[in-house]
Scaffold this motif. Structure first.
Motif, PDB file in Angstrom:
ATOM      1  N   ILE A 194      -3.907   6.045   5.950  1.00 17.91           N
ATOM      2  CA  ILE A 194      -4.253   5.604   4.602  1.00 17.91           C
ATOM      3  C   ILE A 194      -4.759   4.168   4.664  1.00 17.91           C
ATOM      4  O   ILE A 194      -4.167   3.323   5.338  1.00 17.91           O
ATOM      5  CB  ILE A 194      -3.032   5.704   3.672  1.00 17.91           C
ATOM      6  N   VAL A 195      -5.849   3.897   3.947  1.00 18.13           N
ATOM      7  CA  VAL A 195      -6.494   2.585   3.955  1.00 18.13           C
ATOM      8  C   VAL A 195      -6.482   2.001   2.553  1.00 18.13           C
ATOM      9  O   VAL A 195      -6.776   2.692   1.573  1.00 18.13           O
ATOM     10  CB  VAL A 195      -7.956   2.703   4.457  1.00 18.13           C
ATOM     11  N   SER A 196      -6.172   0.719   2.459  1.00 18.41           N
ATOM     12  CA  SER A 196      -6.231   0.002   1.191  1.00 18.41           C
ATOM     13  C   SER A 196      -7.533  -0.794   1.138  1.00 18.41           C
ATOM     14  O   SER A 196      -7.889  -1.484   2.092  1.00 18.41           O
ATOM     15  CB  SER A 196      -5.061  -0.976   1.070  1.00 18.41           C
ATOM     16  N   THR A 197      -8.240  -0.697   0.022  1.00 17.06           N
ATOM     17  CA  THR A 197      -9.464  -1.480  -0.168  1.00 17.06           C
ATOM     18  C   THR A 197      -9.231  -2.635  -1.125  1.00 17.06           C
ATOM     19  O   THR A 197     -10.139  -3.402  -1.396  1.00 17.06           O
ATOM     20  CB  THR A 197     -10.588  -0.592  -0.729  1.00 17.06           C
ATOM     21  N   GLY A 198      -8.016  -2.779  -1.625  1.00 12.90           N
ATOM     22  CA  GLY A 198      -7.711  -3.783  -2.637  1.00 12.90           C
ATOM     23  C   GLY A 198      -7.407  -5.160  -2.061  1.00 12.90           C
ATOM     24  O   GLY A 198      -7.158  -5.322  -0.867  1.00 12.90           O
ATOM     25  N   ASP A 199      -7.384  -6.125  -2.958  1.00 10.84           N
ATOM     26  CA  ASP A 199      -7.085  -7.514  -2.594  1.00 10.84           C
ATOM     27  C   ASP A 199      -5.606  -7.848  -2.754  1.00 10.84           C
ATOM     28  O   ASP A 199      -5.213  -8.997  -2.568  1.00 10.84           O
ATOM     29  CB  ASP A 199      -7.917  -8.470  -3.451  1.00 10.84           C
ATOM     30  N   SER A 200      -4.795  -6.852  -3.124  1.00  8.74           N
ATOM     31  CA  SER A 200      -3.360  -7.070  -3.253  1.00  8.74           C
ATOM     32  C   SER A 200      -2.619  -5.826  -2.770  1.00  8.74           C
ATOM     33  O   SER A 200      -3.205  -4.757  -2.597  1.00  8.74           O
ATOM     34  CB  SER A 200      -2.991  -7.384  -4.713  1.00  8.74           C
ATOM     35  N   GLU A 201      -1.326  -5.987  -2.557  1.00  3.45           N
ATOM     36  CA  GLU A 201      -0.493  -4.889  -2.098  1.00  3.45           C
ATOM     37  C   GLU A 201      -0.548  -3.726  -3.084  1.00  3.45           C
ATOM     38  O   GLU A 201      -0.616  -3.927  -4.290  1.00  3.45           O
ATOM     39  CB  GLU A 201       0.942  -5.406  -1.966  1.00  3.45           C
ATOM     40  N   VAL A 202      -0.522  -2.491  -2.560  1.00  8.18           N
ATOM     41  CA  VAL A 202      -0.630  -1.297  -3.391  1.00  8.18           C
ATOM     42  C   VAL A 202       0.567  -0.388  -3.116  1.00  8.18           C
ATOM     43  O   VAL A 202       0.964  -0.209  -1.965  1.00  8.18           O
ATOM     44  CB  VAL A 202      -1.935  -0.527  -3.066  1.00  8.18           C
ATOM     45  N   SER A 203       1.149   0.179  -4.178  1.00  2.69           N
ATOM     46  CA  SER A 203       2.214   1.178  -4.033  1.00  2.69           C
ATOM     47  C   SER A 203       1.591   2.561  -3.934  1.00  2.69           C
ATOM     48  O   SER A 203       0.646   2.876  -4.658  1.00  2.69           O
ATOM     49  CB  SER A 203       3.143   1.142  -5.243  1.00  2.69           C
ATOM     50  N   ILE A 204       2.140   3.379  -3.056  1.00  2.00           N
ATOM     51  CA  ILE A 204       1.654   4.740  -2.866  1.00  2.00           C
ATOM     52  C   ILE A 204       2.821   5.692  -3.081  1.00  2.00           C
ATOM     53  O   ILE A 204       3.895   5.515  -2.492  1.00  2.00           O
ATOM     54  CB  ILE A 204       1.078   4.931  -1.450  1.00  2.00           C
ATOM     55  N   THR A 205       2.616   6.687  -3.926  1.00  2.00           N
ATOM     56  CA  THR A 205       3.621   7.707  -4.185  1.00  2.00           C
ATOM     57  C   THR A 205       2.996   9.081  -3.993  1.00  2.00           C
ATOM     58  O   THR A 205       2.275   9.554  -4.871  1.00  2.00           O
ATOM     59  CB  THR A 205       4.168   7.590  -5.630  1.00  2.00           C
ATOM     60  N   PRO A 206       3.218   9.707  -2.830  1.00  2.00           N
ATOM     61  CA  PRO A 206       2.698  11.062  -2.649  1.00  2.00           C
ATOM     62  C   PRO A 206       3.322  11.999  -3.691  1.00  2.00           C
ATOM     63  O   PRO A 206       4.512  11.904  -3.979  1.00  2.00           O
ATOM     64  CB  PRO A 206       3.148  11.450  -1.242  1.00  2.00           C
ATOM     65  N   LYS A 207       2.513  12.876  -4.241  1.00  2.90           N
ATOM     66  CA  LYS A 207       3.000  13.847  -5.216  1.00  2.90           C
ATOM     67  C   LYS A 207       3.162  15.181  -4.497  1.00  2.90           C
ATOM     68  O   LYS A 207       2.294  15.601  -3.745  1.00  2.90           O
ATOM     69  CB  LYS A 207       2.011  13.969  -6.367  1.00  2.90           C
ATOM     70  N   ALA A 208       4.304  15.829  -4.755  1.00  3.49           N
ATOM     71  CA  ALA A 208       4.574  17.104  -4.102  1.00  3.49           C
ATOM     72  C   ALA A 208       5.369  18.000  -5.033  1.00  3.49           C
ATOM     73  O   ALA A 208       6.114  17.520  -5.888  1.00  3.49           O
ATOM     74  CB  ALA A 208       5.351  16.875  -2.813  1.00  3.49           C
ATOM     75  N   LYS A 209       5.203  19.303  -4.845  1.00  4.30           N
ATOM     76  CA  LYS A 209       5.956  20.285  -5.638  1.00  4.30           C
ATOM     77  C   LYS A 209       7.317  20.567  -5.015  1.00  4.30           C
ATOM     78  O   LYS A 209       8.147  21.229  -5.600  1.00  4.30           O
ATOM     79  CB  LYS A 209       5.168  21.584  -5.756  1.00  4.30           C
ATOM     80  N   THR A 210       7.523  20.065  -3.835  1.00  2.00           N
ATOM     81  CA  THR A 210       8.767  20.259  -3.105  1.00  2.00           C
ATOM     82  C   THR A 210       9.234  18.906  -2.576  1.00  2.00           C
ATOM     83  O   THR A 210       8.497  17.932  -2.630  1.00  2.00           O
ATOM     84  CB  THR A 210       8.552  21.258  -1.943  1.00  2.00           C
ATOM     85  N   THR A 211      10.431  18.849  -2.057  1.00  9.15           N
ATOM     86  CA  THR A 211      10.938  17.609  -1.476  1.00  9.15           C
ATOM     87  C   THR A 211      10.189  17.319  -0.179  1.00  9.15           C
ATOM     88  O   THR A 211      10.000  18.209   0.645  1.00  9.15           O
ATOM     89  CB  THR A 211      12.448  17.740  -1.174  1.00  9.15           C
ATOM     90  N   ILE A 212       9.757  16.084  -0.032  1.00 11.10           N
ATOM     91  CA  ILE A 212       9.074  15.676   1.198  1.00 11.10           C
ATOM     92  C   ILE A 212       9.798  14.486   1.812  1.00 11.10           C
ATOM     93  O   ILE A 212      10.534  13.778   1.133  1.00 11.10           O
ATOM     94  CB  ILE A 212       7.588  15.316   0.956  1.00 11.10           C
ATOM     95  N   LYS A 213       9.564  14.302   3.099  1.00 10.05           N
ATOM     96  CA  LYS A 213      10.080  13.148   3.822  1.00 10.05           C
ATOM     97  C   LYS A 213       8.875  12.410   4.383  1.00 10.05           C
ATOM     98  O   LYS A 213       7.950  13.023   4.918  1.00 10.05           O
ATOM     99  CB  LYS A 213      11.012  13.587   4.950  1.00 10.05           C
ATOM    100  N   VAL A 214       8.899  11.080   4.257  1.00  9.33           N
ATOM    101  CA  VAL A 214       7.770  10.267   4.698  1.00  9.33           C
ATOM    102  C   VAL A 214       8.271   9.243   5.712  1.00  9.33           C
ATOM    103  O   VAL A 214       9.280   8.572   5.486  1.00  9.33           O
ATOM    104  CB  VAL A 214       7.112   9.541   3.505  1.00  9.33           C
ATOM    105  N   TRP A 215       7.564   9.138   6.824  1.00 10.81           N
ATOM    106  CA  TRP A 215       7.866   8.157   7.856  1.00 10.81           C
ATOM    107  C   TRP A 215       6.624   7.351   8.185  1.00 10.81           C
ATOM    108  O   TRP A 215       5.515   7.895   8.197  1.00 10.81           O
ATOM    109  CB  TRP A 215       8.298   8.829   9.161  1.00 10.81           C
ATOM    110  N   LYS A 216       6.815   6.081   8.480  1.00  9.68           N
ATOM    111  CA  LYS A 216       5.738   5.310   9.102  1.00  9.68           C
ATOM    112  C   LYS A 216       5.620   5.895  10.500  1.00  9.68           C
ATOM    113  O   LYS A 216       6.614   6.201  11.148  1.00  9.68           O
ATOM    114  CB  LYS A 216       6.094   3.826   9.159  1.00  9.68           C
ATOM    115  N   SER A 217       4.380   6.071  10.961  1.00  9.07           N
ATOM    116  CA  SER A 217       4.147   6.702  12.246  1.00  9.07           C
ATOM    117  C   SER A 217       3.214   5.841  13.088  1.00  9.07           C
ATOM    118  O   SER A 217       2.747   4.791  12.641  1.00  9.07           O
ATOM    119  CB  SER A 217       3.538   8.100  12.023  1.00  9.07           C
ATOM    120  N   ASN A 218       2.963   6.290  14.297  1.00 10.46           N
ATOM    121  CA  ASN A 218       2.026   5.599  15.173  1.00 10.46           C
ATOM    122  C   ASN A 218       1.029   6.619  15.721  1.00 10.46           C
ATOM    123  O   ASN A 218       1.057   7.790  15.342  1.00 10.46           O
ATOM    124  CB  ASN A 218       2.757   4.844  16.281  1.00 10.46           C
ATOM    125  N   LEU A 219       0.166   6.185  16.606  1.00 12.70           N
ATOM    126  CA  LEU A 219      -0.879   7.074  17.118  1.00 12.70           C
ATOM    127  C   LEU A 219      -0.338   8.222  17.966  1.00 12.70           C
ATOM    128  O   LEU A 219      -1.017   9.222  18.160  1.00 12.70           O
ATOM    129  CB  LEU A 219      -1.922   6.277  17.899  1.00 12.70           C
TER     130      LEU A 219
END
Length: 82
Positions: free
Chosen positions: A31-56
């Motif tokens: 995910i890439v931010s094009t803004g000049d300030s910090e942006v909050s991201i909230t994935p929308k899902a119909k089920t429970t999801i788990k989100v991790w910061k990942s690497n290559l």
């Protein structure tokens, strides 16, 4: 094409790449931010999801809340699982 189990969108961000995780458990999104300030991201899902910061190498580097931030002009790779 298979339908995703989540949606990511918002002002000042875009998904640069999206692929199934190599181990078959989830999706890797860059995910890439094009803004000049910090942006909050909230994935929308119909089920429970788990989100991790990942690497290559698709490792789970750090657990993220389902509402996480990306810095101005930043890039983050996340792993999203059901």
């Amino acid at each position: 094409m298979t339908e995703l189990f989540f949606n990511i969108g918002g002002k000042q961000i875009y998904v640069e790449s999206l692929k199934p995780a190599d181990d078959g458990n989830g999706v890797i999104a860059q995910i890439v931010s094009t803004g000049d300030s910090e942006v909050s991201i909230t994935p929308k899902a119909k089920t429970t999801i788990k989100v991790w910061k990942s690497n290559l190498t698709e490792e789970k580097v750090a657990a993220l809340d389902n509402n996480f931030k990306i810095s101005a002009k930043g890039i983050i790779t996340v792993r999203i699982e059901k």
